[in-house]
Scaffold this active site. Structure first.
Site, short mmCIF file in Angstrom:
data_model
loop_
_atom_site.label_atom_id
_atom_site.label_comp_id
_atom_site.label_asym_id
_atom_site.label_seq_id
_atom_site.Cartn_x
_atom_site.Cartn_y
_atom_site.Cartn_z
N SER A 50 38.10 29.22 36.97
CA SER A 50 38.18 30.47 37.72
C SER A 50 39.30 31.39 37.28
O SER A 50 39.22 32.61 37.47
CB SER A 50 38.31 30.18 39.21
OG SER A 50 39.50 29.45 39.48
N HIS A 105 31.40 29.51 39.33
CA HIS A 105 31.42 30.74 38.54
C HIS A 105 30.38 30.74 37.41
O HIS A 105 30.36 31.67 36.60
CB HIS A 105 32.82 30.97 37.97
CG HIS A 105 33.86 31.06 39.04
ND1 HIS A 105 34.13 32.23 39.72
CD2 HIS A 105 34.67 30.11 39.57
CE1 HIS A 105 35.08 32.00 40.62
NE2 HIS A 105 35.42 30.73 40.55
N LYS A 152 29.14 34.04 45.41
CA LYS A 152 29.59 34.76 44.22
C LYS A 152 28.38 35.46 43.59
O LYS A 152 27.97 36.50 44.06
CB LYS A 152 30.32 33.81 43.29
CG LYS A 152 31.62 33.27 43.92
CD LYS A 152 32.36 32.32 43.04
CE LYS A 152 33.72 31.93 43.61
NZ LYS A 152 33.63 31.24 44.93
#
Length: 394
Positions: free
Chosen positions: A185, A213, A244
């Site tokens: 990240s 991610h 996300k």
């Protein structure tokens, strides 16, 4: 009777120390939906945000809002209980089935947050006398989950497969678990998952991949880091975040059916919490459809990543190598990093300063995040401003 320090005075002194070190954190209040053109409560004009993990630009997507409205009409706003009491709805079940199929696993378990998933899964799989092997820069939730398990935590240098192999070979623990981010990240790089899986299979252990991610961004149709490398194995346990790239909220663990059934029965952060509102599951079902058919969004995002990295030729600062939307610019000093962040803010560009302990001491940075919702002109403006500030603030 001994005199003890006043805890309020200690806190005030500690906050003053954070100020001196340039480490104090403060929140900013956003007054518009999540999108690049953002308004904040502390200023009148809009800013262009380069800090959201909304990689595909779905957080304010009308189709997701419509699905959530339909969910409210059908389910209301609460689940009423934990999943194992009466809080597991048909929408949750449909979402878990959809997510498992999407990432190529037997089954999945839906959690309210990624943090809850990570702190719960490891203690359910290993305990005292066992060993967890973790990349040194793993996300805080993975570190906390490892500590809660009470297994021995053995950390290996970042992405160092040979060091991990040596530590695995030396360990006599009866149960072993390798844990890594899929995409890191704060660095934006991708874990060597093919090599890590080979070690997991050789040592007959699990490989837990936190793909917060990578899900939605990497791999065919955004199916994540495992499909990015074409990996499939019963040794894999996959965690994907849904707040996300998916644009909503929550997370899921996917794996073999027996693994998921075990986690359903043993994961405390799943068992002892109220289920997420089923309306969110309805929105997420639409989000997975948009991710699956989102090749155009991903192509635009990849073009922006290439444009940014090609244009930002720095002299004093360092742009870390990354093929993901996370594009970190390492400045080093906490105060200089804060100064650059403030200078960008003054020009209407919102890029937060990331400092220790989130990153190592001396490695403070700007964590620039690109989204499919950004335009080429916005990215070009950021590049030009950074190049100018690098010279002006020297």
């Amino acid at each position: 009777m001994p005199e003890y320090p006043d805890p309020l005075e200690e806190l005030d002194a500690g906050l003053a120390e954070l100020d001196t070190a340039g480490l104090r954190r403060r929140r900013r209040i956003v007054t518009t939906p999540c999108r690049p053109d953002t308004r904040l409560a502390d200023r009148e004009d809009a800013v262009t945000a380069f800090c959201s993990n909304d990689y595909l630009g779905l957080a304010a997507e009308p189709a997701l809002a419509a699905a959530a409205h339909q969910g409210i009409d059908r389910w209301g706003v609460g689940s009423g209980a934990s999943h194992l009491v009466s809080g597991h709805y048909a929408a949750h079940e449909a979402l878990e089935t959809r997510l498992a199929a999407f990432v190529g696993m037997d089954d999945a378990l839906y959690f309210s947050t990624g943090y809850m998933a990570n702190i719960g899964v490891m203690p359910a799989l290993v305990g005292r006398g066992d060993a967890i092997f973790a990349d040194k820069v793993n996300h805080a939730s993975l570190v906390d989950g490892a500590l809660l398990s009470r297994a021995e935590l053995i950390r290996y240098p970042h992405c160092d497969v040979q060091a991990l192999a040596a530590r695995l070979q030396a360990s006599t623990a009866p149960r072993k678990l390798i844990v890594t981010d899929g995409v890191f990240s704060m660095d934006g790089d991708i874990a060597p998952l093919r090599e890590l899986l080979a070690l997991a299979e050789a040592h007959k252990t699990w490989l837990l991949v936190d793909d917060a991610h990578g899900f939605g961004v990497l791999g065919p149709q955004g199916r994540g880091s495992l499909t990015h490398f074409g990996l499939n194995s019963p040794r894999l346990i996959y965690m994907g975040t849904l707040g996300k790239a998916a644009g909503v909220s929550g997370a899921f663990i996917a794996g073999q059916r027996s693994v998921i059934d075990w986690l359903l029965n043993k994961t405390r952060s799943y068992i002892f919490t109220t289920g997420a509102p089923p309306l969110l599951a309805d929105a997420l079902l639409t989000a997975v459809d948009l991710i699956e058919h989102g090749d155009a969004r991903r192509a635009h995002l990849q073009a922006l990543i290439a444009r940014f990295s090609a244009g930002l030729k720095l002299k004093r600062w360092q742009l870390l190598p990354s093929e993901t939307p996370i594009q970190p610019v390492v400045i080093g000093d906490n105060h200089e990093t804060l100064a650059v962040s403030r200078a960008l803010d003054a020009e209407g560009l919102w890029v937060p300063a990331i400092r220790p302990p989130t990153v190592p001491k001396g490695a403070a940075r700007l964590r620039i995040v690109l989204s499919a919702a950004h335009s080429e002109a916005q990215v070009d403006r950021l590049v030009a401003t950074l190049l100018r500030l690098e010279g002006a603030l020297a």
